[in-house]
Write a protein that holds these residues in place. Structure first.
Motif, PDB file in Angstrom:
ATOM      1  N   UNK A 292       0.707  -1.429  -0.217  1.00 58.16           N
ATOM      2  CA  UNK A 292      -0.071  -0.156  -0.114  1.00 58.16           C
ATOM      3  C   UNK A 292       0.697   1.299   0.346  1.00 58.16           C
ATOM      4  N   UNK A 293       1.999   1.350   0.666  1.00 57.40           N
ATOM      5  CA  UNK A 293       2.985   2.867   0.391  1.00 57.40           C
ATOM      6  C   UNK A 293       3.539   2.623  -0.780  1.00 57.40           C
ATOM      7  N   UNK A 294       2.607   1.965  -2.643  1.00 57.91           N
ATOM      8  CA  UNK A 294       2.765   2.136  -3.519  1.00 57.91           C
ATOM      9  C   UNK A 294       3.554   3.115  -4.079  1.00 57.91           C
ATOM     10  N   UNK A 295       3.284   4.190  -4.958  1.00 59.50           N
ATOM     11  CA  UNK A 295       3.154   5.755  -5.089  1.00 59.50           C
ATOM     12  C   UNK A 295       2.466   4.973  -6.056  1.00 59.50           C
ATOM     13  N   UNK A 296       1.732   7.007  -6.442  1.00 55.10           N
ATOM     14  CA  UNK A 296       0.089   6.983  -7.802  1.00 55.10           C
ATOM     15  C   UNK A 296       0.905   6.294  -8.417  1.00 55.10           C
ATOM     16  N   UNK A 297       1.832   6.730  -9.000  1.00 60.07           N
ATOM     17  CA  UNK A 297       2.695   6.395 -10.695  1.00 60.07           C
ATOM     18  C   UNK A 297       2.864   4.910  -9.973  1.00 60.07           C
ATOM     19  N   UNK A 298       3.399   3.819  -9.567  1.00 58.11           N
ATOM     20  CA  UNK A 298       3.219   2.697  -9.201  1.00 58.11           C
ATOM     21  C   UNK A 298       2.833   1.701  -9.390  1.00 58.11           C
ATOM     22  N   UNK A 299       1.102   2.197  -8.711  1.00 61.30           N
ATOM     23  CA  UNK A 299      -0.136   1.546  -8.562  1.00 61.30           C
ATOM     24  C   UNK A 299      -1.280   1.951  -9.541  1.00 61.30           C
ATOM     25  N   UNK A 300      -0.938   2.980 -10.268  1.00 61.15           N
ATOM     26  CA  UNK A 300      -1.816   3.034 -11.308  1.00 61.15           C
ATOM     27  C   UNK A 300      -0.966   2.186 -13.094  1.00 61.15           C
ATOM     28  N   UNK A 301       0.633   1.734 -12.919  1.00 58.18           N
ATOM     29  CA  UNK A 301       1.745   0.987 -13.450  1.00 58.18           C
ATOM     30  C   UNK A 301       0.711  -0.165 -13.188  1.00 58.18           C
ATOM     31  N   UNK A 302       0.915  -0.648 -12.133  1.00 56.06           N
ATOM     32  CA  UNK A 302       0.346  -2.405 -11.546  1.00 56.06           C
ATOM     33  C   UNK A 302      -1.157  -2.106 -12.397  1.00 56.06           C
ATOM     34  N   UNK A 303      -1.885  -1.417 -12.249  1.00 55.26           N
ATOM     35  CA  UNK A 303      -3.652  -1.806 -12.755  1.00 55.26           C
ATOM     36  C   UNK A 303      -3.762  -1.974 -14.649  1.00 55.26           C
ATOM     37  N   UNK A 304      -2.583  -1.075 -15.250  1.00 53.26           N
ATOM     38  CA  UNK A 304      -2.641  -1.353 -16.132  1.00 53.26           C
ATOM     39  C   UNK A 304      -1.567  -2.500 -16.766  1.00 53.26           C
ATOM     40  N   UNK A 305      -0.686  -3.249 -16.144  1.00 55.00           N
ATOM     41  CA  UNK A 305       0.491  -3.919 -16.194  1.00 55.00           C
ATOM     42  C   UNK A 305      -0.755  -5.462 -15.835  1.00 55.00           C
ATOM     43  N   UNK A 306      -1.720  -5.210 -14.563  1.00 54.80           N
ATOM     44  CA  UNK A 306      -2.378  -6.107 -14.650  1.00 54.80           C
ATOM     45  C   UNK A 306      -3.771  -6.188 -15.573  1.00 54.80           C
ATOM     46  N   UNK A 307      -4.802  -5.398 -16.032  1.00 53.00           N
ATOM     47  CA  UNK A 307      -5.594  -5.414 -16.975  1.00 53.00           C
ATOM     48  C   UNK A 307      -5.140  -6.215 -18.038  1.00 53.00           C
TER      49      UNK A 307
END
Length: 223
Positions: free
Chosen positions: A107-122
């Motif tokens: 949960x301490x991931x940055x906003x950019x890391x979170x958005x990247x993660x969502x795109x990668x998983x999608x």
């Protein structure tokens, strides 16, 4: 641009609202709903069919791991689950992936890391927080009954190239990285990945990585 639809499941309202603000500010990502616990998450997924579910692990009642299991075992499921937690404990990582999660992020991931993660998983890729990956690999090795050392042969009826691709998936490489390593087109890698999943009756590349470690097809250095 295709919009990635996201559902956020967390028992803390501030967390849900914070992630919603962060992700809605990202181009191509839309938060379509929120869930307050595991049971609510399962119901909301059935109702909204999001592309990605951000799933907290520790929630009252039905937790994130069990909710993930229920979502991913539903024949109608098209959603991917990205597990979010403040706890980087090995058993959570392993059980979340076994339950069908496509990724794991702190949960301490940055906003950019979170958005990247969502795109990668999608996009159908697997994602693990870098600071967790080494311990996860060690956990796969510890839990496997296969003797240590190099493993010869192929998994199932995979070709030599498919076995090589499976090994690279298990090492955490993306399709683009595998293509670069093997000096082939990325579309060729995607074809290999699809054939691997069909031949081994696996749902996604995360399950493929688990299969590779649990069967002893690949071993991390030192194991």
């Amino acid at each position: 641009m295709t919009t990635t639809r996201v559902l956020i499941a967390d028992d803390q309202v501030m967390v849900r609202q914070g992630f919603t603000v962060l992700l809605d500010a990202e181009p191509g990502i839309e938060v379509v709903g929120q869930a307050v616990d595991g049971i609510d998450a399962v119901a909301r997924v059935a109702e909204l069919a999001p592309d990605v579910v951000l799933m907290d692990i520790r929630m009252p009642g039905v937790g994130g791991i069990e909710a993930t299991r229920r979502i991913m075992t539903s024949p109608a499921t098209t959603s991917k689950v990205l597990v979010l937690t403040t706890f980087d404990l090995d058993e959570y990582v392993y059980e979340a992936l076994r339950a069908g999660a496509s990724g794991f992020l702190l949960k301490d991931a940055s906003a950019a890391e979170l958005a990247h993660a969502v795109r990668v998983v999608a996009a159908g890729e697997a994602l693990l927080a870098p600071n967790i990956t080494k311990r996860l690999i060690a956990e796969f090795s510890r839990m496997s009954d296969v003797p240590r050392g190099p493993v010869k042969g192929r998994s199932g009826n995979l070709t030599e190239r498919e076995t090589e691709v499976l090994s690279l998936i298990a090492q955490g490489l993306s399709n683009a990285e595998i293509a670069q390593r093997l000096v082939v087109a990325e579309q060729t890698v995607k074809t290999h990945v699809s054939r691997i999943l069909v031949k081994l009756s696996l749902r996604d590349r995360t399950q493929a990585a688990i299969h590779a470690y649990e069967t002893g097809l690949v071993r991390p250095a030192g194991y």
